[in-house]
Scaffold this active site. Sequence first.
Site, PDB file in Angstrom:
ATOM      1  N   HIS A   1       0.842  -1.208   0.000  1.00  0.00           N
ATOM      2  CA  HIS A   1       0.000   0.000   0.000  1.00  0.00           C
ATOM      3  C   HIS A   1       0.873   1.253   0.000  1.00  0.00           C
ATOM      4  CE1 HIS A   1      -3.137  -2.896   1.410  1.00  0.00           C
ATOM      5  NE2 HIS A   1      -3.882  -2.140   0.606  1.00  0.00           N
TER       6      HIS A   1
ATOM      7  N   HIS B   1       1.108   1.431  -5.775  1.00  0.00           N
ATOM      8  CA  HIS B   1      -0.232   0.825  -5.803  1.00  0.00           C
ATOM      9  C   HIS B   1      -1.268   1.875  -6.205  1.00  0.00           C
ATOM     10  CE1 HIS B   1      -3.949  -1.165  -4.668  1.00  0.00           C
ATOM     11  NE2 HIS B   1      -4.188  -0.231  -3.758  1.00  0.00           N
TER      12      HIS B   1
END
Length: 856
Positions: free
Chosen positions: A583, A587
């Site tokens: 994350h 991403h």
Amino acid sequence: MGCAPSIHISDSRVVYHSGKESEDSSSPHQTSTAPAQQQQQQGHPVSGLLKSASTASYKVRTNSSKRDKKENSQNMEAETQTGRSAVKGSVREVPFGPMRLHQDQLQVLLVFAKEDSQCNGFCWACEKAGFRCNITRTPESALESFLDKHHEIIIIDQRHSRYFDAEALCRSIRATKPAENTVIIAVARRHGDRDEASIMPLLSAGFTRRYIENSNVMACYNELIQLEFGEVLARFKLRACNSLFTALEKCQEAIEITNEDHIIQYVNPAFEAVIGYQKSELIGKEVTEVPINEKNSDFLDTINSCIKTGKEWEGIYNARNKSGDSIQQNVKITPIFGQGGKIRHYVSVSRPSSDNNKVDKTCERVQAESQTDIQTCRHKDRRKGSLDVRSTTSRGSDGSSQRRHSSMARIHSMTIEAPITKVINIINAAQENSPMPVAEALDRVLEILRTTELYSPQLGTKDEDPHTSDLVGGLMSDGLRRLSGNEYMFSSKQAHPIPSHLISSVSLTDIPLRITQAMENEENWEFDIFELEAATHKRTLVYLGLKIFARFGVCEFLNCSESTLKAWLHIIESNYHSTNSYHNSTHSADVLHATAYFLCKERVKQSLDQIDEVAALIAATVHDVDHPGRTNSFLCNAGSELAILYNDTAVLESHHAALAFQVTTRDEKCNIFKNMERTEYRTLRQAIIDMVLATEMTKHFEHVNKFVTSINKPLAAVEENVGTGTDDDSVKIILTSPENRTLIKRMLIKCADISNPCRALDQCIEWAGRISEEYFAQTDEEKRQGLPVVMPVFDRNTCSIPKSQISFIDYFIMDMFDAWDAFADLPNLMQHLDNNFKYWKGLDERQLRTLRPPPE
């Protein structure tokens, strides 16, 4: 010619006449008076539905007017005496498929508070048609007479509301069991030059149709004959279906009825007993078990090629029951032709073979030889004979149509069913045997249920797989609550400020050559985000964001400068944690790329406006900003400040949306919204927030189910009826309604957010390694802090990454992308998905737990 040889008024104030007479009778009636009539004439009050404003007269008709006599004489003498009067009282044979039904003489109930020419007209018409006729004057006596004789036709005088409420009487009759197939007619007043009154109140009350007053005997006669051969005959045949269903229910052979798209519409108890599934688990779903012949791998294609040409197929195939056991069955599948000469249903009649022991051994051999093919192709094979939601459109070539997975059929066979779906199925079943008012009330109930937040399924796991179980627990729940002192503190409580040296360092006109080359094919799905990550030293979001936002004209829409957009992208990227393995801003850039790709699909462009496109791009950019690399369940278990702030509900998603607007609006240099008109800004803001919150996995199945129910299925229904002339308008209504646009945007960002399994294999493997590492780190920290371990299988020492990917694809990805593919047409993504699933299955069958096989 008279109307009846005798008329009787019973104690319940019901007027009867037999419908039989001598042809030389000179007067229409012979009268006798009952005590109830005398009481009424004395002015006694009438209870119930009868209105007391005026007391109805119950004097029986004695003579027709001269005009009526003349009309009756002329009209009736015009017909031969060998007509309908010759069959009065006889039983008529009615063919219904192979059945031969016998219909008794029809009975008609006239409900008129007083005698007039209209009542006389229907009375004479009943005599001419050979129907038995009863006349009542009050609602109470009408209901009593109906419950006693079960008339096929009831004609209620609605012209004089001062006597009784015709609609209330109709509702009372409809509430009784015998009224299920009764035809009820309202006699309405002729309004002349006044505007025509709506018929909707009458239909809502339960009336079948309206008759505008016309006392002419032939007009009344024609009305009755039309009813006899229309509504009455149809309902008489419908009643006969009860005997057919009883036969099906009691039959010892397993019977299954599907529509032309192989969606199950009926199974009998014998089928439930053999297969092990309850009827409620099957109705409305695609045929879930693909027959596998032990000698011919193309067995299903053979069956389909036979029955789709209208021929009956009979043979032996293997089915698998709920417990997983193989059952050999003797099966006969018969196509049923319907309207337009097209196949509308398939009826399958099967009985277990006596040689099931042999089947078990054969099945074991087949499974041993082709387990991989069965598992990896089961989604695809199950769709071969099913509905292709775009097969009737011209948006793709013939090759594309052949390539298409039947995505809608996969939705029908989803193994996760929301409680609300079961409720809707039960209500639909109840409607079939309900009186009209009840059925209409249930329609309103269904409308409410389909537009309310009631689509979250009861969460279970497939085959009790621990990997799936842990994914569900970790991604779709808020975790266990601990009353300990452990607290997880965010490392970045305050938003990161913009580094001043970065604000003016990048422009579309001075991007380094290596980065420009890395973004050359960013409009293509095969774009490699990891190549851009290497070229930009993990600053993918700024560069890719500038290019994509420019392509969609975001600055022009927001009325902001490129420098403001550039500053905004910098501050958003700086608030992503580069220390997260998954994350991080790469991403975010990957989700932005997928979002832009989806926005260019034709169906999506037809649905969304520019404000929707801008909202989607911004939401994709900020959807995981300041993500700590831990799940919502972890934060709730740890008692984090954010979990407390957001009441353990959508913790991270709420934080992402809130922080994005905080960092955007606090500094004029990066406030991309500063020049927007207030109303437009609020609309855009709400759309962004809604899309970010849609990425929360606890509502995954709710969003998918509502998308299928509100968009996929209606579109499929419209496209199935191509050529009616209203297709374009119907499709436009479905695509552009505000509610459906919201569902499309939610589905778009959800698919973009977890599209890794649909990327090229090398990218898919890289993303799988990154998310696994993040989950490993969370498990390590949970053990260090003494917190509940949310996903125990993600232990870096024991975890099988292939198994975790198989579970994730099978449980979350496959159904969702089938639905999205059916809408947006994504053959390349679905091919990658199939390839990647086979790759992970191959590793798992070799009992490998790593991302890649060892070098040979």
